[in-house]
Design a protein around this motif. Structure first.
Motif, PDB file in Angstrom:
ATOM      1  N   PRO A 174       3.712 -12.994   4.315  1.00 32.01           N
ATOM      2  CA  PRO A 174       4.295 -11.988   3.425  1.00 32.01           C
ATOM      3  C   PRO A 174       3.373 -10.801   3.146  1.00 32.01           C
ATOM      4  N   MET A 175       2.088 -11.051   2.949  1.00 33.04           N
ATOM      5  CA  MET A 175       1.170  -9.961   2.623  1.00 33.04           C
ATOM      6  C   MET A 175       0.938  -9.058   3.827  1.00 33.04           C
ATOM      7  N   ALA A 176       0.785  -9.650   5.018  1.00 33.54           N
ATOM      8  CA  ALA A 176       0.632  -8.821   6.222  1.00 33.54           C
ATOM      9  C   ALA A 176       1.915  -8.033   6.476  1.00 33.54           C
ATOM     10  N   GLY A 177       3.063  -8.648   6.223  1.00 32.78           N
ATOM     11  CA  GLY A 177       4.332  -7.947   6.383  1.00 32.78           C
ATOM     12  C   GLY A 177       4.444  -6.755   5.446  1.00 32.78           C
ATOM     13  N   GLN A 178       3.989  -6.922   4.208  1.00 37.86           N
ATOM     14  CA  GLN A 178       4.001  -5.805   3.264  1.00 37.86           C
ATOM     15  C   GLN A 178       3.023  -4.718   3.697  1.00 37.86           C
ATOM     16  N   ALA A 179       1.855  -5.130   4.199  1.00 36.65           N
ATOM     17  CA  ALA A 179       0.894  -4.139   4.694  1.00 36.65           C
ATOM     18  C   ALA A 179       1.518  -3.334   5.829  1.00 36.65           C
ATOM     19  N   HIS A 180       2.201  -4.012   6.748  1.00 36.40           N
ATOM     20  CA  HIS A 180       2.880  -3.312   7.850  1.00 36.40           C
ATOM     21  C   HIS A 180       3.916  -2.341   7.302  1.00 36.40           C
ATOM     22  N   HIS A 181       4.679  -2.786   6.339  1.00 34.45           N
ATOM     23  CA  HIS A 181       5.732  -1.927   5.803  1.00 34.45           C
ATOM     24  C   HIS A 181       5.143  -0.667   5.164  1.00 34.45           C
ATOM     25  N   PHE A 182       4.220  -0.847   4.232  1.00 32.38           N
ATOM     26  CA  PHE A 182       3.694   0.305   3.502  1.00 32.38           C
ATOM     27  C   PHE A 182       2.825   1.207   4.376  1.00 32.38           C
ATOM     28  N   ARG A 183       2.131   0.627   5.372  1.00 34.12           N
ATOM     29  CA  ARG A 183       1.264   1.430   6.226  1.00 34.12           C
ATOM     30  C   ARG A 183       2.033   2.111   7.360  1.00 34.12           C
ATOM     31  N   GLY A 184       3.143   1.505   7.830  1.00 36.02           N
ATOM     32  CA  GLY A 184       3.785   2.054   9.016  1.00 36.02           C
ATOM     33  C   GLY A 184       5.258   2.392   8.920  1.00 36.02           C
ATOM     34  N   TYR A 185       5.976   1.756   8.021  1.00 35.81           N
ATOM     35  CA  TYR A 185       7.429   1.921   8.015  1.00 35.81           C
ATOM     36  C   TYR A 185       7.997   2.594   6.774  1.00 35.81           C
ATOM     37  N   ALA A 186       7.300   2.544   5.669  1.00 35.85           N
ATOM     38  CA  ALA A 186       7.838   3.119   4.437  1.00 35.85           C
ATOM     39  C   ALA A 186       8.111   4.610   4.645  1.00 35.85           C
ATOM     40  N   PRO A 187       9.300   5.082   4.239  1.00 31.13           N
ATOM     41  CA  PRO A 187       9.651   6.483   4.460  1.00 31.13           C
ATOM     42  C   PRO A 187       8.715   7.450   3.738  1.00 31.13           C
ATOM     43  N   GLU A 188       8.147   7.013   2.615  1.00 34.28           N
ATOM     44  CA  GLU A 188       7.135   7.841   1.950  1.00 34.28           C
ATOM     45  C   GLU A 188       5.883   6.998   1.783  1.00 34.28           C
ATOM     46  N   LYS A 189       4.746   7.624   1.940  1.00 37.81           N
ATOM     47  CA  LYS A 189       3.471   6.917   1.828  1.00 37.81           C
ATOM     48  C   LYS A 189       3.148   6.720   0.349  1.00 37.81           C
TER      49      LYS A 189
END
Length: 162
Positions: free
Chosen positions: A41-56
């Motif tokens: 879950p934590m690595a998945g969140q890191a991936h989301h916020f670092r690479g996929y989130a529409p806004e940083k």
């Protein structure tokens, strides 16, 4: 080589890559649950916020990058004492390796974790891991989400039928 306490039937079934010895099995399950409740879950969140989130969002990026760093530290400490997470190669190692493969996208440097780096290199040299990561790479390339589809994938208001 799989330890003698392990059963290795032809397919992944109960007992495969898990020990028949109670203490060893519990140790394997502890690391498997650690991956399910923490690393994944934590690595998945890191991936989301670092690479996929529409806004940083700096808070999300820092929070999950730092948490993955902490979890890598836990693995590094554990791997100082043994070759694999639960002693011998097990389902716990299989469950964790996929979350360590994209360490750079998680903002991590394996040189900061020498025991984890050794484990990672050992795991990545295993023929089954080589095959598995090749399949994963092919699937990612095949699906290669277009920008509009990616936006819908991470949107809370995406239509249910897409």
């Amino acid at each position: 080589m799989v330890h003698q306490a392990f059963r290795k039937p032809g397919s992944l079934k109960r007992g495969c890559y898990c020990s028949t010895d109670e203490r060893t099995r519990v140790r394997i399950e502890e690391w498997l649950f650690w991956q399910v409740g923490g690393l994944g879950p934590m690595a998945g969140q890191a991936h989301h916020f670092r690479g996929y989130a529409p806004e940083k969002i700096e808070y999300g990026i820092n929070r999950y990058t730092n948490e993955v760093n902490r979890l890598y530290g836990v693995m590094n400490k554990r791997l100082a004492e043994r070759e694999y997470l639960a002693g011998d190669y097990s389902i716990a190692d299989m469950a964790c390796i996929g979350w360590v493969v994209p360490y750079e996208k998680q903002g991590q440097d394996l040189n900061e974790f020498p025991n984890l780096k050794r484990w990672f290199e050992t795991m990545m040299a295993r023929p089954a891991v080589v095959r598995g990561t090749a399949i994963g790479k092919e699937e990612r390339e095949r699906s290669n989400l277009a920008d509009d589809k990616r936006r819908r994938s991470f949107s809370s208001s995406a239509p249910a039928d897409n």
